[in-house]
Motif scaffolding. Structure first.
Motif, PDB file in Angstrom:
ATOM      1  N   LEU A 218       0.841  -1.207   0.000  1.00  0.00           N
ATOM      2  CA  LEU A 218       0.000   0.000   0.000  1.00  0.00           C
ATOM      3  C   LEU A 218       0.871   1.250   0.000  1.00  0.00           C
ATOM      4  O   LEU A 218       1.658   1.480   0.922  1.00  0.00           O
ATOM      5  N   TRP A 219       0.716   2.039  -1.057  1.00  0.00           N
ATOM      6  CA  TRP A 219       1.310   3.375  -1.113  1.00  0.00           C
ATOM      7  C   TRP A 219       0.144   4.344  -0.898  1.00  0.00           C
ATOM      8  O   TRP A 219      -0.562   4.690  -1.827  1.00  0.00           O
ATOM      9  N   TRP A 220      -0.076   4.751   0.340  1.00  0.00           N
ATOM     10  CA  TRP A 220      -1.270   5.527   0.641  1.00  0.00           C
ATOM     11  C   TRP A 220      -1.081   7.006   0.337  1.00  0.00           C
ATOM     12  O   TRP A 220       0.006   7.551   0.465  1.00  0.00           O
ATOM     13  N   LYS A 221      -2.188   7.626  -0.080  1.00  0.00           N
ATOM     14  CA  LYS A 221      -2.170   9.048  -0.422  1.00  0.00           C
ATOM     15  C   LYS A 221      -2.915   9.910   0.595  1.00  0.00           C
ATOM     16  O   LYS A 221      -2.735  11.125   0.626  1.00  0.00           O
ATOM     17  N   THR A 222      -3.761   9.304   1.407  1.00  0.00           N
ATOM     18  CA  THR A 222      -4.487  10.043   2.439  1.00  0.00           C
ATOM     19  C   THR A 222      -4.406   9.277   3.750  1.00  0.00           C
ATOM     20  O   THR A 222      -4.244   8.046   3.761  1.00  0.00           O
ATOM     21  N   GLY A 223      -4.556  10.018   4.861  1.00  0.00           N
ATOM     22  CA  GLY A 223      -4.559   9.362   6.150  1.00  0.00           C
ATOM     23  C   GLY A 223      -5.673   8.346   6.270  1.00  0.00           C
ATOM     24  O   GLY A 223      -5.502   7.270   6.856  1.00  0.00           O
ATOM     25  N   ASP A 224      -6.821   8.660   5.695  1.00  0.00           N
ATOM     26  CA  ASP A 224      -7.946   7.735   5.770  1.00  0.00           C
ATOM     27  C   ASP A 224      -7.655   6.451   4.987  1.00  0.00           C
ATOM     28  O   ASP A 224      -8.086   5.362   5.377  1.00  0.00           O
ATOM     29  N   GLN A 225      -6.912   6.564   3.908  1.00  0.00           N
ATOM     30  CA  GLN A 225      -6.535   5.384   3.128  1.00  0.00           C
ATOM     31  C   GLN A 225      -5.612   4.479   3.941  1.00  0.00           C
ATOM     32  O   GLN A 225      -5.715   3.248   3.876  1.00  0.00           O
ATOM     33  N   SER A 226      -4.727   5.093   4.735  1.00  0.00           N
ATOM     34  CA  SER A 226      -3.841   4.282   5.580  1.00  0.00           C
ATOM     35  C   SER A 226      -4.642   3.545   6.653  1.00  0.00           C
ATOM     36  O   SER A 226      -4.313   2.421   7.034  1.00  0.00           O
ATOM     37  N   VAL A 227      -5.695   4.164   7.141  1.00  0.00           N
ATOM     38  CA  VAL A 227      -6.574   3.535   8.139  1.00  0.00           C
ATOM     39  C   VAL A 227      -7.334   2.370   7.513  1.00  0.00           C
ATOM     40  O   VAL A 227      -7.380   1.260   8.070  1.00  0.00           O
ATOM     41  N   GLN A 228      -7.948   2.598   6.359  1.00  0.00           N
ATOM     42  CA  GLN A 228      -8.706   1.541   5.700  1.00  0.00           C
ATOM     43  C   GLN A 228      -7.812   0.361   5.338  1.00  0.00           C
ATOM     44  O   GLN A 228      -8.215  -0.811   5.446  1.00  0.00           O
ATOM     45  N   GLY A 229      -6.588   0.654   4.929  1.00  0.00           N
ATOM     46  CA  GLY A 229      -5.650  -0.414   4.584  1.00  0.00           C
ATOM     47  C   GLY A 229      -5.320  -1.284   5.784  1.00  0.00           C
ATOM     48  O   GLY A 229      -5.223  -2.513   5.669  1.00  0.00           O
ATOM     49  N   PHE A 230      -5.171  -0.667   6.940  1.00  0.00           N
ATOM     50  CA  PHE A 230      -4.893  -1.442   8.155  1.00  0.00           C
ATOM     51  C   PHE A 230      -6.114  -2.258   8.555  1.00  0.00           C
ATOM     52  O   PHE A 230      -6.009  -3.435   8.910  1.00  0.00           O
ATOM     53  N   ARG A 231      -7.282  -1.624   8.509  1.00  0.00           N
ATOM     54  CA  ARG A 231      -8.522  -2.340   8.848  1.00  0.00           C
ATOM     55  C   ARG A 231      -8.710  -3.574   7.964  1.00  0.00           C
ATOM     56  O   ARG A 231      -9.156  -4.621   8.424  1.00  0.00           O
ATOM     57  N   ASN A 232      -8.365  -3.430   6.687  1.00  0.00           N
ATOM     58  CA  ASN A 232      -8.576  -4.505   5.726  1.00  0.00           C
ATOM     59  C   ASN A 232      -7.454  -5.540   5.730  1.00  0.00           C
ATOM     60  O   ASN A 232      -7.495  -6.499   4.942  1.00  0.00           O
ATOM     61  N   GLY A 233      -6.450  -5.344   6.576  1.00  0.00           N
ATOM     62  CA  GLY A 233      -5.346  -6.289   6.638  1.00  0.00           C
ATOM     63  C   GLY A 233      -4.389  -6.208   5.469  1.00  0.00           C
ATOM     64  O   GLY A 233      -3.693  -7.180   5.156  1.00  0.00           O
ATOM     65  N   GLU A 234      -4.327  -5.030   4.808  1.00  0.00           N
ATOM     66  CA  GLU A 234      -3.452  -4.887   3.646  1.00  0.00           C
ATOM     67  C   GLU A 234      -1.976  -4.791   4.024  1.00  0.00           C
ATOM     68  O   GLU A 234      -1.103  -5.030   3.190  1.00  0.00           O
ATOM     69  N   TYR A 235      -1.691  -4.433   5.264  1.00  0.00           N
ATOM     70  CA  TYR A 235      -0.297  -4.366   5.700  1.00  0.00           C
ATOM     71  C   TYR A 235      -0.182  -4.662   7.186  1.00  0.00           C
ATOM     72  O   TYR A 235      -1.141  -4.514   7.946  1.00  0.00           O
ATOM     73  N   SER A 236       1.020  -5.097   7.585  1.00  0.00           N
ATOM     74  CA  SER A 236       1.301  -5.400   8.989  1.00  0.00           C
ATOM     75  C   SER A 236       2.160  -4.332   9.639  1.00  0.00           C
ATOM     76  O   SER A 236       2.082  -4.109  10.849  1.00  0.00           O
ATOM     77  N   LEU A 237       3.022  -3.705   8.840  1.00  0.00           N
ATOM     78  CA  LEU A 237       3.866  -2.612   9.304  1.00  0.00           C
ATOM     79  C   LEU A 237       3.718  -1.453   8.337  1.00  0.00           C
ATOM     80  O   LEU A 237       3.674  -1.664   7.116  1.00  0.00           O
ATOM     81  N   GLY A 238       3.663  -0.229   8.867  1.00  0.00           N
ATOM     82  CA  GLY A 238       3.517   0.908   7.970  1.00  0.00           C
ATOM     83  C   GLY A 238       4.024   2.200   8.567  1.00  0.00           C
ATOM     84  O   GLY A 238       4.055   2.368   9.789  1.00  0.00           O
ATOM     85  N   GLN A 239       4.427   3.089   7.691  1.00  0.00           N
ATOM     86  CA  GLN A 239       4.768   4.451   8.102  1.00  0.00           C
ATOM     87  C   GLN A 239       3.496   5.279   7.958  1.00  0.00           C
ATOM     88  O   GLN A 239       3.033   5.538   6.848  1.00  0.00           O
ATOM     89  N   ILE A 240       2.901   5.653   9.093  1.00  0.00           N
ATOM     90  CA  ILE A 240       1.639   6.394   9.076  1.00  0.00           C
ATOM     91  C   ILE A 240       1.700   7.512  10.117  1.00  0.00           C
ATOM     92  O   ILE A 240       2.653   7.625  10.874  1.00  0.00           O
ATOM     93  N   TRP A 241       0.663   8.318  10.151  1.00  0.00           N
ATOM     94  CA  TRP A 241       0.583   9.395  11.129  1.00  0.00           C
ATOM     95  C   TRP A 241       0.107   8.864  12.475  1.00  0.00           C
ATOM     96  O   TRP A 241      -0.800   8.025  12.554  1.00  0.00           O
ATOM     97  N   LEU A 242       0.713   9.364  13.533  1.00  0.00           N
ATOM     98  CA  LEU A 242       0.315   8.964  14.885  1.00  0.00           C
ATOM     99  C   LEU A 242      -1.158   9.247  15.133  1.00  0.00           C
ATOM    100  O   LEU A 242      -1.848   8.462  15.792  1.00  0.00           O
ATOM    101  N   THR A 243      -1.663  10.371  14.617  1.00  0.00           N
ATOM    102  CA  THR A 243      -3.072  10.710  14.837  1.00  0.00           C
ATOM    103  C   THR A 243      -3.988   9.611  14.313  1.00  0.00           C
ATOM    104  O   THR A 243      -5.001   9.279  14.934  1.00  0.00           O
ATOM    105  N   ARG A 244      -3.631   9.021  13.179  1.00  0.00           N
ATOM    106  CA  ARG A 244      -4.441   7.951  12.607  1.00  0.00           C
ATOM    107  C   ARG A 244      -4.252   6.645  13.385  1.00  0.00           C
ATOM    108  O   ARG A 244      -5.212   5.902  13.599  1.00  0.00           O
ATOM    109  N   ALA A 245      -3.030   6.370  13.794  1.00  0.00           N
ATOM    110  CA  ALA A 245      -2.774   5.154  14.564  1.00  0.00           C
ATOM    111  C   ALA A 245      -3.535   5.182  15.888  1.00  0.00           C
ATOM    112  O   ALA A 245      -4.131   4.183  16.302  1.00  0.00           O
TER     113      ALA A 245
END
Length: 357
Positions: A218-245
């Motif tokens: 997942l190469w995410w373009k929005t914070g919400d996309q990084s959230v949906q990707g985690f919810r859907n099990g698309e990745y196990s480790l990611g560089q994301i924003w703390l606010t979203r985590a």
């Protein structure tokens, strides 16, 4: 027999009655006060609405209308609106680093004079209000991971992010017009110390990224996309924003993060030149800086650091523990070189776009 004149009179009366019946509904809508702010949507906007926008509307009667867009879309749209003179946003949220750039200053109003009213506020951080905008919050971009069984080894550094044998699973990284944080993570994973990180060695960073690229799902373009990707099990480790985590953790999702792999970042509230509801926009900014309770409520959910120390004091012990602490900032968290990043933004983006294709 009804005369044509009587028939016309009846039609006219009916039409007038119909219009009058609409007045109580339509007039308030036409005259309603509002302010339009662009943000990144999703859980972030939800937290801001509950803590800031809705209380502001309740106190002032001014409706806060939100527009969702990616960071790069917001910057491009803001620049285009100001250039054409067709500005239909009032405010937008821009990164702390970008807010110090020349490109940002071309499209936003200088808030230096507006900020003077907050100069003597002891509870506000020294950078709470500046020419490029008011500080919304400070947070981090960091390594977040899906938690497993108690006692399992967990990733803590950017080198761990690259260690696919010890920590198997798909990876996620951001892909928008601000690639410095991905390049910086690659250099730290390659053994560069944080004291020697800037200026970034772009060639070395991209070579290191070549190693992890096959594992990035997942190469995410929005914070919400990084959230949906985690919810859907698309990745196990990611560089994301703390606010979203933190928002995901509050939902009960199995996520944790490491401040040993983190960059200190933040958002500013920027006022567009030619904003159609300028006075309302300034009122919304003022409400934020003057409302420690609103700041505390938002950062309680997002695990951000608010601009007011009074707000920090209002937050729960649990929430304060999830914020970057003094020891973390001193020993691990990277404070990016904003001047270098802004000066080399175009070059980095060109190199990044050539590599990511």
């Amino acid at each position: 027999m009804i005369s044509p004149l009587s028939r016309s009179t009846t039609v006219l009366k009916t039409a007038i009655a119909g219009l009058l019946s609409l007045l109580p509904i339509s007039l308030p809508a036409l005259g309603a006060e509002k302010v339009i702010i662009a943000s990144t949507g999703g859980a972030y906007d939800k937290a801001l609405r509950e803590a800031w926008f809705d209380p502001f509307t309740k106190a002032t009667g001014i409706e806060v209308v939100t527009v969702a867009a990616t960071n790069s879309e917001m910057r491009a749209k803001a620049a285009a609106m100001v250039k054409t003179g067709n500005v239909n946003w009032d405010l937008y949220l821009d990164g702390e680093i970008q807010a110090a750039s020349k490109a940002h200053r071309k499209v936003t109003e200088d808030l230096t004079e507006f900020c003077r009213q907050f100069a003597d506020r002891e509870d506000l951080s020294v950078n709470a209000c500046s020419a490029g905008g008011a500080l919304l919050q400070s947070t981090a971009t960091l390594l977040a991971y899906r938690t497993g069984k108690h006692g399992d080894s967990v990733p803590a550094t950017w080198a761990d992010m690259w260690d696919t044998r010890k920590f198997p699973g798909e990876r996620a990284f951001p892909n928008f017009d601000d690639p410095w944080r991905v390049m910086a993570a690659a250099l730290l994973a390659d053994g560069v110390t944080r004291d020697e990180l800037f200026p970034l060695d772009i060639d070395r960073a991209l070579a290191k990224l070549d190693q992890i690229k096959p594992s990035v799902s997942l190469w995410w373009k929005t914070g919400d996309q990084s959230v949906q990707g985690f919810r859907n099990g698309e990745y196990s480790l990611g560089q994301i924003w703390l606010t979203r985590a933190k928002a995901m953790q509050s939902e009960g999702l199995p996520i944790a993060w490491s401040y040993k792999a983190a960059f200190l970042v933040g958002d500013r509230i920027a006022l567009l030149k030619g904003a159609p509801h300028r006075d309302n926009a300034l009122k919304l900014i003022t409400f934020w800086l003057n409302s420690p309770a609103a700041q505390a409520k938002a950062c309680e959910v997002l695990s951000c650091t608010p601009p007011s120390s009074d707000a920090i004091a209002m937050m729960s012990d649990e929430a304060r523990k999830t914020m970057p602490q003094g020891d973390d900032v001193r020993d691990y968290v990277i404070i990016p070189d904003a001047e270098w990043i802004n000066a080399n933004a175009a070059m980095m983006l060109q190199r990044w776009n050539e590599w990511i294709r």
